[in-house]
Design an enzyme around this catalytic site. Structure first.
Site, PDB file in Angstrom:
ATOM      1  N   ASP A 160       0.844  -1.188   0.000  1.00  0.00           N
ATOM      2  CA  ASP A 160       0.000   0.000   0.000  1.00  0.00           C
ATOM      3  C   ASP A 160       0.888   1.250   0.000  1.00  0.00           C
ATOM      4  OD1 ASP A 160       0.961   0.268   2.632  1.00  0.00           O
ATOM      5  OD2 ASP A 160      -0.899  -0.494   3.520  1.00  0.00           O
ATOM      6  N   GLN A 161       0.295   2.391   0.233  1.00  0.00           N
ATOM      7  CA  GLN A 161       1.038   3.651   0.187  1.00  0.00           C
ATOM      8  C   GLN A 161       2.158   3.710   1.238  1.00  0.00           C
ATOM      9  OE1 GLN A 161      -1.462   7.084   0.523  1.00  0.00           O
ATOM     10  NE2 GLN A 161       0.092   8.470  -0.274  1.00  0.00           N
TER      11      GLN A 161
END
Length: 144
Positions: free
Chosen positions: A17-18
């Site tokens: 994810d980020q």
């Protein structure tokens, strides 16, 4: 019985994810990769099993998140069959930081033996030689 190798892989950026933490949806893929690796080592590739008419669908998947796995980590997955009956089996998995004893994740999956029409199969009766290989892998297996 041959000594089996753990499955080792590097975490890709697109799996995160980020925050560069592995997205939870990827753990099922990691477990499948490790399960296929285990099966290949004992001569029971999924291709071979499917050619024989043996399908092994997932019935259950349980994940236990212990520590974050992040982009670039090298992970080692150790699958072990812990239960076996003529119609189903269960594996447990440990995901470790490769080269260490640090447990990052544990999981468990259950699978059925079914035919090509997805009807339950008694593997012990239908393919006793295949069932015998599964029996040799139950719990006592010491995965490297």
């Amino acid at each position: 019985m041959m000594k089996l190798e753990s499955y080792v892989r590097v975490v890709n950026y697109y799996e995160t994810d980020q925050m560069q933490v592995v997205h939870h949806s990827n753990y099922a893929r990691y477990l499948e990769e490790a399960r296929l690796h285990l099966m290949d080592q004992v001569g029971l590739s999924y291709d071979k099993l499917e050619e024989m008419g043996i399908i092994i669908p997932v019935l259950e998947l349980h994940d236990y998140y212990t520590k974050s796995i992040t982009y670039g980590d090298v992970i080692e997955i150790k699958p072990t069959i812990i239960k076996l009956s003529p119609v189903r089996f269960t594996l447990k998995y440990q995901i470790l930081r490769s080269g260490t004893d640090e447990v990052l994740h544990t999981a468990q999956t259950s699978h059925a033996f079914v035919d090509t029409e997805f009807k339950p199969m008694n593997l012990k009766k239908t393919f006793p030689e295949v069932y015998g290989i599964f029996e040799e892998l139950v719990e006592k297996e010491d995965v490297a």
